[in-house]
Design a protein around this motif. Structure first.
Motif, short mmCIF file in Angstrom:
data_model
loop_
_atom_site.label_atom_id
_atom_site.label_comp_id
_atom_site.label_asym_id
_atom_site.label_seq_id
_atom_site.Cartn_x
_atom_site.Cartn_y
_atom_site.Cartn_z
N ASN A 143 1.63 6.72 -1.86
CA ASN A 143 0.54 5.89 -1.34
C ASN A 143 -0.20 5.20 -2.48
O ASN A 143 -0.56 5.83 -3.46
N ALA A 144 -0.43 3.89 -2.29
CA ALA A 144 -1.09 3.11 -3.34
C ALA A 144 -2.58 2.94 -3.05
O ALA A 144 -3.43 3.38 -3.82
N GLN A 145 -2.94 2.32 -1.96
CA GLN A 145 -4.35 2.03 -1.67
C GLN A 145 -4.94 2.95 -0.61
O GLN A 145 -6.05 2.71 -0.13
N MET A 182 -1.69 14.65 -4.00
CA MET A 182 -2.40 14.31 -5.24
C MET A 182 -3.87 14.05 -4.98
O MET A 182 -4.74 14.46 -5.74
N GLY A 183 -4.15 13.30 -3.91
CA GLY A 183 -5.52 12.91 -3.56
C GLY A 183 -5.78 13.22 -2.10
O GLY A 183 -5.61 14.34 -1.64
N ALA A 184 -6.16 12.20 -1.34
CA ALA A 184 -6.43 12.38 0.08
C ALA A 184 -5.13 12.53 0.86
O ALA A 184 -4.10 11.94 0.51
N SER A 185 -5.18 13.32 1.91
CA SER A 185 -4.05 13.43 2.84
C SER A 185 -4.65 13.69 4.22
O SER A 185 -4.69 14.83 4.69
N THR A 232 -3.49 9.30 1.01
CA THR A 232 -3.67 8.42 2.17
C THR A 232 -4.82 8.89 3.06
O THR A 232 -5.00 10.08 3.28
N THR A 233 -5.56 7.91 3.55
CA THR A 233 -6.63 8.20 4.52
C THR A 233 -6.10 8.07 5.95
O THR A 233 -6.85 8.28 6.90
N GLY A 234 -4.82 7.71 6.10
CA GLY A 234 -4.22 7.61 7.42
C GLY A 234 -3.79 6.19 7.76
O GLY A 234 -3.77 5.30 6.90
N SER A 244 0.82 -1.22 0.00
CA SER A 244 0.00 0.00 0.00
C SER A 244 0.85 1.27 0.00
O SER A 244 0.32 2.37 -0.12
N LEU A 245 2.16 1.10 0.15
CA LEU A 245 3.08 2.23 0.01
C LEU A 245 4.14 1.85 -1.01
O LEU A 245 4.89 0.88 -0.81
N VAL A 246 4.20 2.57 -2.10
CA VAL A 246 5.20 2.34 -3.14
C VAL A 246 6.46 3.11 -2.77
O VAL A 246 6.40 4.32 -2.48
#
Length: 532
Positions: free
Chosen positions: A338-340, A408-411, A371-373, A320-322
């Motif tokens: 972050n991947a998933q 890029m997305g969630a943080s 990442t959602t955390g 889930s972390l590249v």
């Protein structure tokens, strides 16, 4: 070569939907940037031109080397506040006489260039960037000083700006002030504390107190020229090192000052750069509008790194972390992406090891956020997610190589911390228009408040109002959604700018060039205690 393959289907309806949604957000972003470009508006711009003066952005353009880029920083400062977007100040990094410099320019079309609380925060951030990356500072000054109605928020913390100038000079980082008009009260200390000062004949006015204040304080009658004019400072006080006939000559003299600095970057030129194998235009269709939908960060990496060449580190562990190694505009980088969305114990431990390796090799780190955390739940708490997440945050906190972050997305939540959010002092942090950042997602936060309120009512033996609960949840969701958007966060300087995803490679290349002006040295230990 380990060139990344792509599975992105640019002909799919899903890709088209993602692209259309992001283009809409970019259009909205451009509209807000246009407000900063407009300065104080047509009336004040024309009045400024009528006085025979260049606009702030024209001054910056004449200062820069021809056909070189200018990386503007914090352009949306003060967005959503009572003050003008941009906070009456332009800041950014550009090349002057072959030297990368941190440039600030007051915009006198916005309340005479007066400083408000967001101007102060923006200027302080610019000084931080200059100090961390050893960038010479050029201040293009025309300001009436503090915006007096907001002095209570400016006066006491504002002294840090003058402290910063002296510390930059003490660290051997050159500071240059070019004064085009008023530089009054506290503003007078900008040329007063700069290494090199250039003033414009019959234009520059530098004094601690103008004629009205002098009259009130001492009863003395005076005029602008004898009290603080450019010729007086060049011939009598000695504050001005150079006296220019007009603005273009002042900017030319500033370029000559920089040319004579004998300034050198700490590092040799980077390796030859190679364009990615895939079109950066395709970055528009990768991030879903619904950030609960995961996307593959390899698709982003493949469109920003040199030759799309990426050597993965531990690809089968903590997927889930590249993590891995690449070059970007010829500079080596270690990438964490972050991947998933969710970070588990394995990802956290992998990140800590990877960060230590980057520090051993003196390689800057690039964090790509989605990442959602960290994962919650009984199984994960018993498995040690707290201490493993802490291990990752410890590594980020004590790493000494330069960090660059892109949202890029969630943080969300502590994942924002572990991926080097603003509080962890990345050298630069940018966001895409698709990004969101908050303590948690709007639905989750509203749901938590609802559960707590329901439990509280039950504990007191009171009935629970479901209709009021639904209204509360909707209100909270709306508030958190608005406060997690990139323009809101950028307005508060929680990033250095919201960028078009297609510009990511260019922006990061400019940042990497800037950070290599200073030595790049990793920590050789000193990470504190990793709880095992």
């Amino acid at each position: 070569m380990t060139v990344l393959a792509t599975a992105l289907d640019t002909a799919s309806a899903e890709y088209a939907a993602h692209r259309e949604a992001l283009l809409g957000k970019i259009d909205a972003l451009d509209a807000e940037h246009a407000k900063a470009l407009a300065g104080g508006g047509e009336k004040y711009v024309e009045r400024h031109r009528g006085r025979g003066k260049l606009l702030a952005r024209e001054r910056v353009e004449l200062l820069l080397d021809e056909d070189t880029p200018f990386l503007e920083l914090s352009p949306l400062a003060a967005w959503g506040s009572e003050y003008a977007v941009g906070a009456s100040l332009i800041t950014g990094i550009g090349t002057v006489s072959g030297v990368e410099c941190l440039i600030t320019a007051n915009d006198p079309t916005v309340r005479g260039g007066a400083s408000n609380p967001w101007t102060l925060k923006k200027a302080q951030r610019a000084n931080e960037i200059a100090f961390a990356n050893r960038l010479p500072c050029i201040s293009l000054v025309e300001s009436g000083g503090a915006d007096l109605p907001s002095q209570k928020e400016i006066f006491i913390p504002g002294g840090a700006l003058f402290r910063d100038l002296t510390r930059l000079s003490a660290a051997g980082i050159p500071t240059v002030a070019v004064v085009f008009g008023n530089s009054t009260a506290g503003g007078a200390y900008i040329p007063g504390m700069s290494d090199h000062v250039i003033m414009v004949k019959e234009r520059s006015k530098v004094f601690l107190g103008g004629p009205p204040l002098v009259k009130m304080a001492t009863g003395e009658e005076s005029d602008d020229e004898s009290l603080g004019g450019a010729e007086m400072h060049a011939r009598v006080s000695g504050l001005a090192d150079h006296l220019a006939e007009d603005e273009p000559e002042a900017l030319l003299r500033a370029r000559r000052v920089v040319a004579r600095l004998n300034w050198r970057k700490a590092h040799a030129d980077p390796a030859p750069a190679e364009e990615p194998k895939y079109d950066p235009e395709e970055l528009l269709g990768i991030v879903p509008e619904d950030l609960k939908t995961p996307f593959d960060p390899h698709e982003v990496i493949a469109r920003i790194v040199d030759g799309s060449d990426f050597d993965a580190f531990k690809p089968l562990y903590g997927p889930s972390l590249v993590t891995g190694w690449a070059r970007l505009h010829g500079y080596p980088v270690g990438i964490l992406a972050n991947a998933q969305g969710v970070l588990f114990s394995e990802e956290s431990q992998k990140a800590a090891q990877f960060i230590q390796l980057a520090n051993q090799r003196d390689i800057p780190l690039l964090f790509l956020h989605n990442t959602t955390g960290y994962m919650v739940g009984k199984e994960y708490e018993q498995g040690g997610i707290i201490k493993h997440g802490a291990m990752m945050i410890n590594a980020v906190s004590n790493s000494r190589v330069p960090h660059l972050s892109v949202l890029m997305g969630a943080s969300y939540g502590a994942g924002h911390y572990g991926m080097c959010g603003r509080a962890y002092e990345p050298r630069f942090l940018f966001a895409w228009p698709s990004a969101k950042s908050a303590v948690m997602g709007p639905q989750q936060l509203a749901g938590v408040l609802s559960i707590v309120a329901r439990q509280s009512a039950a504990a007191k033996g009171r009935p629970y109002d479901d209709e009021a609960d639904a209204g509360l949840r909707a209100m909270v969701e709306q508030q958190i959604e608005a406060e997690s958007l990139p323009m809101f966060l950028s307005g508060r300087l929680y990033d250095d700018g919201v960028i078009d995803p297609r510009d990511t490679r260019t922006v990061l290349g400019l940042c990497l060039s800037a950070v290599h002006t200073a030595p790049v040295e990793g920590a050789r230990g000193g990470f504190g205690v990793f709880r095992m």
